[in-house]
Structures are given as structure tokens and as C-alpha cells.
Scaffold this active site. Structure first.
Site, short mmCIF file in Angstrom:
data_model
loop_
_atom_site.label_atom_id
_atom_site.label_comp_id
_atom_site.label_asym_id
_atom_site.label_seq_id
_atom_site.Cartn_x
_atom_site.Cartn_y
_atom_site.Cartn_z
N GLY A 126 -6.07 -3.43 -7.80
CA GLY A 126 -6.96 -2.37 -7.23
C GLY A 126 -6.74 -1.10 -6.78
O GLY A 126 -7.20 0.07 -6.90
N ASP A 150 -6.89 -7.80 4.80
CA ASP A 150 -6.03 -8.54 3.82
C ASP A 150 -5.37 -9.80 4.51
O ASP A 150 -5.19 -10.85 3.83
CB ASP A 150 -5.00 -7.77 3.28
CG ASP A 150 -5.41 -6.69 2.30
OD1 ASP A 150 -6.58 -6.81 1.88
OD2 ASP A 150 -4.70 -5.82 2.08
N ARG A 156 1.45 4.39 -3.12
CA ARG A 156 1.45 5.63 -2.87
C ARG A 156 2.53 6.48 -3.03
O ARG A 156 2.56 7.51 -3.80
CB ARG A 156 0.99 5.62 -1.34
CG ARG A 156 -0.80 5.58 -1.23
CD ARG A 156 -1.05 5.09 0.06
NE ARG A 156 -2.53 5.02 0.39
CZ ARG A 156 -2.96 3.91 0.14
NH1 ARG A 156 -2.43 2.67 -0.37
NH2 ARG A 156 -4.13 3.76 0.30
N ARG A 180 -13.71 -6.34 -10.68
CA ARG A 180 -13.95 -5.68 -9.30
C ARG A 180 -14.76 -4.60 -9.26
O ARG A 180 -14.88 -3.71 -10.35
CB ARG A 180 -12.88 -5.47 -8.81
CG ARG A 180 -11.93 -6.81 -8.22
CD ARG A 180 -10.83 -6.58 -7.60
NE ARG A 180 -10.71 -6.00 -6.30
CZ ARG A 180 -9.74 -5.83 -5.60
NH1 ARG A 180 -8.43 -5.73 -6.03
NH2 ARG A 180 -10.00 -5.44 -4.55
N LYS A 190 -12.68 -8.84 -3.25
CA LYS A 190 -11.00 -8.57 -3.36
C LYS A 190 -10.73 -9.32 -4.57
O LYS A 190 -11.33 -9.59 -5.55
CB LYS A 190 -10.55 -8.95 -2.16
CG LYS A 190 -11.04 -8.48 -0.73
CD LYS A 190 -10.31 -6.99 -0.82
CE LYS A 190 -10.66 -6.18 0.40
NZ LYS A 190 -10.06 -4.92 0.52
N ARG A 194 -12.97 -13.91 -1.39
CA ARG A 194 -12.06 -14.60 -0.53
C ARG A 194 -12.88 -15.47 0.53
O ARG A 194 -12.31 -16.61 0.86
CB ARG A 194 -11.05 -13.54 0.06
CG ARG A 194 -10.15 -12.95 -0.61
CD ARG A 194 -8.94 -12.10 -0.19
NE ARG A 194 -8.10 -11.80 -1.08
CZ ARG A 194 -7.22 -10.78 -1.09
NH1 ARG A 194 -7.40 -9.87 -0.05
NH2 ARG A 194 -6.28 -10.43 -1.80
N SER A 230 0.82 -1.26 0.10
CA SER A 230 0.08 0.14 -0.02
C SER A 230 0.83 1.23 -0.04
O SER A 230 0.53 2.13 -0.65
CB SER A 230 -0.99 -0.12 1.34
OG SER A 230 -1.75 -1.00 1.19
N GLN A 259 -8.96 2.72 -0.40
CA GLN A 259 -8.78 2.99 -1.89
C GLN A 259 -9.79 4.10 -2.09
O GLN A 259 -9.42 4.88 -3.12
CB GLN A 259 -9.32 1.58 -2.67
CG GLN A 259 -7.91 0.57 -2.48
CD GLN A 259 -8.27 -0.45 -3.06
OE1 GLN A 259 -8.98 -0.60 -3.89
NE2 GLN A 259 -7.24 -1.49 -3.04
C1 S3P Z 1 -5.46 -1.29 0.10
C2 S3P Z 1 -6.84 -1.07 0.75
C3 S3P Z 1 -7.53 -2.27 1.09
C4 S3P Z 1 -6.66 -3.36 0.83
C5 S3P Z 1 -6.02 -3.55 -0.48
C6 S3P Z 1 -5.04 -2.35 -0.33
C7 S3P Z 1 -4.99 0.23 -0.21
O1 S3P Z 1 -8.56 -2.25 0.30
O2 S3P Z 1 -7.65 -4.76 0.83
O3 S3P Z 1 -5.08 -4.81 -0.40
O4 S3P Z 1 -3.80 0.08 -0.48
O5 S3P Z 1 -5.63 1.24 -0.04
P1 S3P Z 1 -10.06 -1.41 0.27
O6 S3P Z 1 -9.63 -0.07 0.25
O7 S3P Z 1 -10.55 -1.71 -0.69
O8 S3P Z 1 -10.56 -1.72 1.90
#
Ligand code: S3P
Length: 433
Positions: free
Chosen positions: A94, A313, A27, A122, A340, A344, A23, A169
Site C-alpha cells: 500500500g 501496525d 521512501r 484496499r 490494512k 485486522r 516505511s 500514506q
Molecule cells: C505506512 C503508513 C501506515 C502503515 C503502513 C505504512 C507508511 O499506513 O499502516 O504499514 O509507510 O506510510 P496509513 O498511512 O494508511 O496509516
């Protein structure tokens, strides 16, 4: 590719440094691209997901130099260029798609964002709705999925958005669009989701006027940052050591952001003996070393709903651990798992049942009764975290466990088998016949 895991009769021992946080890596790559000047990033995860983001950053005009584990990015100063053919392919990621959608809605060129089969299934309405409220011209498919067609619009307006889901996200997408909007953009969420965007933007020179809010027109400046290890990847060796008698492992430089540590709390409640040492809260993201010493068989627990977002996760892995723990483990409030990289809840329930586990699946969770694990072949449905969760469980099975579509592990943890084998596991991937 099939991953074969041999049952172990010894514990795991040794020390590893897990790969960089996924994550955070997405960013810092995106922020460095938006920034003016040259950012120096170390510890960035180099997996399929983050390399898809890095490639997108280059296509948007970032100049990237990689050497000896460091990535230097000469940013665009906010002057992004239209990617060639007007398209970005974001693979399985995603996070890349949702965060970049926020950025690209603020540009004066059109872009199409697409991904692999899983990503293009998704749900994207969750970002399309707030972006349209801001005035963006963004179109998903009729099913509300990617490819997303983004057209240059007449400018965005800041909004106060009440997100129905605790999703980093969605939050990050809206905040990044807010950089290009008039006024202030603020996001409220039902519970705080991972807050890396809020912690890292100030490092790139953007102050948030209030929590989860951003002022339109803010400019990013280059930064130097060392990404800590991913607690979501560290969770696999930690879980394996908690399962296997005689284990004693040390994981170095693991990210300990409090919005990510729910799995550690569950491990302790299940009876694991873990210690955080060399903790550092100095930088934007806390980190520390984690030692885990085997402490006897695990006990089933009720996972508090309030903890679900902090370990979203790691829930597939918790399900694998629950399958060996005494009593019943109950998980609820986790319907997000269904959208996801795979569904899952369904993928874990099917695989666990194939390994002889008793369970009951609910729309938003699962009850798992711990017991013996038999060997067998399970499907990961192309989901990296499900594949690694079954691999950990295979160490504790009565016979070999084989996992299909294990190549997807490279999405987040390309060195998974090497790291586990270095600690004493016996896992081997081979092309499927
Ligand atoms: C993430 C947020 C989570 C997580 C994903 C990474 C991120 O998803 O499950 O693996 O980096 O912002 P969601 O924002 O859909 O909960």
C-alpha cells in the site's frame, strides 16, 4: 505455507538486529530515484514489499546496484521514464502504491498502478480525492480500488488538504504530488501520523517551508543514509520476550521515531521491563538498542485513542499479548485496521477465538479478556502482521499453534522465523499439504 509454532517452556535469550524499517526503506528508494546523482543506501529492508518498490524505481529509470547489503541508486534527476507496458505491479504494498501515485500524477506519461489481490481491494479514494483536487487525472475502479489509471494531465496546482484520516500514506502521496504542483502544497491531519517523509526529504535537499508542506518545483539531490531497524518488526521478539518467563533479549539499532513508539509505551504499561540504551538522535531518524527482560505476567490496559496512530501496525500484536494478560485490554479508535492488508480486527478476533480467547469485537476496536491459550490452526488471511502475531502467541499456548498462509511474512520480515529461532523459539514453515 503453514507455520508451526511449538509452545516454549524457557525464555528467549540473545541479541538480534531487526531488518530495516519498511516505511523508511520505501521512501529512501523513491527519493533516491527522483534525485540527481548517486545515493548510497544501507540497511534498506529487502522484503517483498520494498523489492516491489525497488523494481518500480528501476522501471521508472533509476539505475540500481546492490552489493553486500548496500544499494546504490543513480537517480533520474526527476526525469522519470514511462515503465514498459505503462504498468507497475506493486505486489502487496500500500505504501508503494500510494506514494508512487502522488509522484506519477505529476509526470507527462500515463501509468497504471496495480497490485496483488489484497492491495487491489484496499481503498484508494482517499488519495484519488486530494490528487483530483490538485488537478490530477487519476481513475480507480468502480469500487474505488486499484488498478489506478493515471493519465498525463495539464499540470497540478498546490492545495491545502485537510485529511480526514491520520495516514502517512495519504500525507506523503499529496506532498510528493506537491513537488510537481504550482505553489505550496500543505497537508493537515487529525493527528500527526508517522513523519518519515518530512524528516527524510530535507536529507535529499528539499526543505519544507512549514511542517507538512512542500514547494512545487523543489529538486531532490542524492543522499547517503543508513536505514535503522524496523520497530514494527522488532515488536515481535520484544513481545515474545515480554511473554516468556526467563527471557532477556537485546535488539540493536531499532528506529525510535516518536510517531512509531506507541507499542513500547503499551508494553511498559502492561508491566514489561524494557530499556533503551545507546540512543542516538543525531541523524534524520532517531535509533537505539532495546533490552527487554521478562518481568512477570502482563496486565491488561486501556490503549489511549491518541496512541493508536503511533502503533497502528503493532495493534494485532498487542491483541495477541492482551489474550495472555490479566484482566481486559480495550482498544478503540482503530477502525483503520479494517482496511490494512486484511481486516485486522476481524482476522485477529477470529483467530484468537479459535485459540480459546474471550473477546468482543467493535466496529473500531476490541475488548480482550486475557486467559489460557489453547493450540490450534488459525488463518492469517495472507496478512504478514497477523501471521507473526499468532506465531508469538503460539509460544505461550498449551499446544502447537499452526498458522496458514505464513509465506506472507516475507512481505516485511523474511528472516522472522530464523531470528525467533536464534533467540530460542521453535518455529518451522512447511508447504501446505
Ligand atoms: C505506512 C503508513 C501506515 C502503515 C503502513 C505504512 C507508511 O499506513 O499502516 O504499514 O509507510 O506510510 P496509513 O498511512 O494508511 O496509516
Amino acid at each position: 505455507m503453514i507455520l508451526t509454532v511449538e509452545p516454549l517452556d524457557t525464555g528467549l535469550c540473545g541479541e538480534i538486529t531487526p531488518p530495516g524499517d519498511k516505511s523508511i526503506s520505501h521512501r529512501v528508494l523513491i527519493f533516491a530515484t527522483l534525485a540527481a546523482g548517486r545515493s548510497e543506501l544501507s540497511g534498506v529492508l529487502e522484503s517483498e514489499d520494498t523489492l516491489a518498490t525497488l523494481q518500480a524505481c528501476e522501471q521508472l529509470g533509476a539505475i540500481v546496484a546492490r552489493s553486500c547489503g548496500r544499494i546504490c541508486i543513480e537517480g533520474t534527476g526527476g526525469e522519470l521514464k514511462q515503465p514498459s507496458a505503462g504498468r507497475l505491479d506493486l505486489g502487496n504494498s500500500g505504501t508503494a502504491m500510494r506514494l508512487l501515485a502522488g509522484v506519477l500524477c505529476g509526470q507527462d506519461f500515463d501509468t497504471i498502478l496495480s497490485g496483488d489481490e489484497s492491495l487491489n481491494r484496499r481503498p484508494m479514494r482517499r488519495i484519488v480525492e486530494p490528487l483530483r483536487l490538485m488537478g490530477a487525472d487519476i481513475e480507480p475502479t468502480g469500487q474505488g480500488t486499484a488498478p489506478l489509471t493515471i493519465r498525463a494531465g495539464d499540470g497540478l496546482q498546490g492545495i491545502e488538504y485537510k485529511s480526514p484520516v491520520a495516514s502517512a500514506q495519504i500525507k506523503s502521496c499529496v506532498l510528493l504530488a506537491g513537488l510537481y504542483a504550482s505553489g505550496v502544497t500543505r497537508v493537515n491531519e487529525p493527528r500527526l501520523s508517522r513523519d518519515h517523509t518530512e524528516r527524510l526529504l530535507p536529507l535529499f535537499g528539499v526543505a519544507l517551508p512549514a511542517p507538512c508542506s512542500i514547494t512545487g518545483g523543489s529538486k531532490l539531490k542524492a543522499a547517503v543514509f543508513n536505514v535503522p531497524g524496523d520497530i514494527s518488526s522488532a515488536a515481535f521478539p520484544l513481545a515474545a520476550a515480554a511473554l516468556m518467563p526467563g527471557s532477556d533479549i537485546m535488539l540493536r539499532r531499532v528506529g525510535l521515531n516518536p510517531t512509531r513508539t506507541g507499542f513500547l509505551e503499551c508494553l511498559e504499561e502492561m508491566g514489561a521491563d524494557l530499556r533503551v540504551v545507546n540512543r542516538s538522535d543525531q541523524g534524520a531518524e532517531p535509533e537505539g538498542d532495546i533490552q527487554l527482560v521478562f518481568n512477570g505476567p502482563l496486565k491488561g490496559i486501556d490503549v489511549p485513542k491518541t496512541r493508536v496512530a503511533d502503533m497502528i501496525d503493532e495493534l494485532p500484536l498487542l491483541m495477541a499479548l492482551a489474550a495472555t494478560a490479566s484482566g481486559i485490554t480495550r482498544i478503540r479508535g482503530a477502525a483503520e485496521l479494517r482496511v490494512k492488508e486484511s481486516d485486522r480486527l476481524a482476522v485477529m478476533a477470529t483467530g484468537l477465538q479459535q485459540l480459546g480467547v474471550e473477546l468482543k469485537e467493535y466496529q473500531d476496536g476490541i475488548d480482550i479478556t486475557g486467559g489460557e491459550i489453547s493450540g490450534g490452526l488459525v488463518a492469517s488471511a495472507g496478512d504478514h502482521r497477523c501471521a507473526m502475531s499468532f506465531a508469538v502467541l503460539g509460544l505461550h499456548a498449551s499446544a502447537e499453534v499452526q498458522i496458514e498462509d505464513a509465506q506472507f511474512i516475507a512481505t516485511s520480515y523474511p528472516e522472522f522465523c530464523d531470528d525467533m529461532n536464534r533467540l530460542g523459539a521453535m518455529m518451522q514453515a512447511a508447504e501446505s499439504a
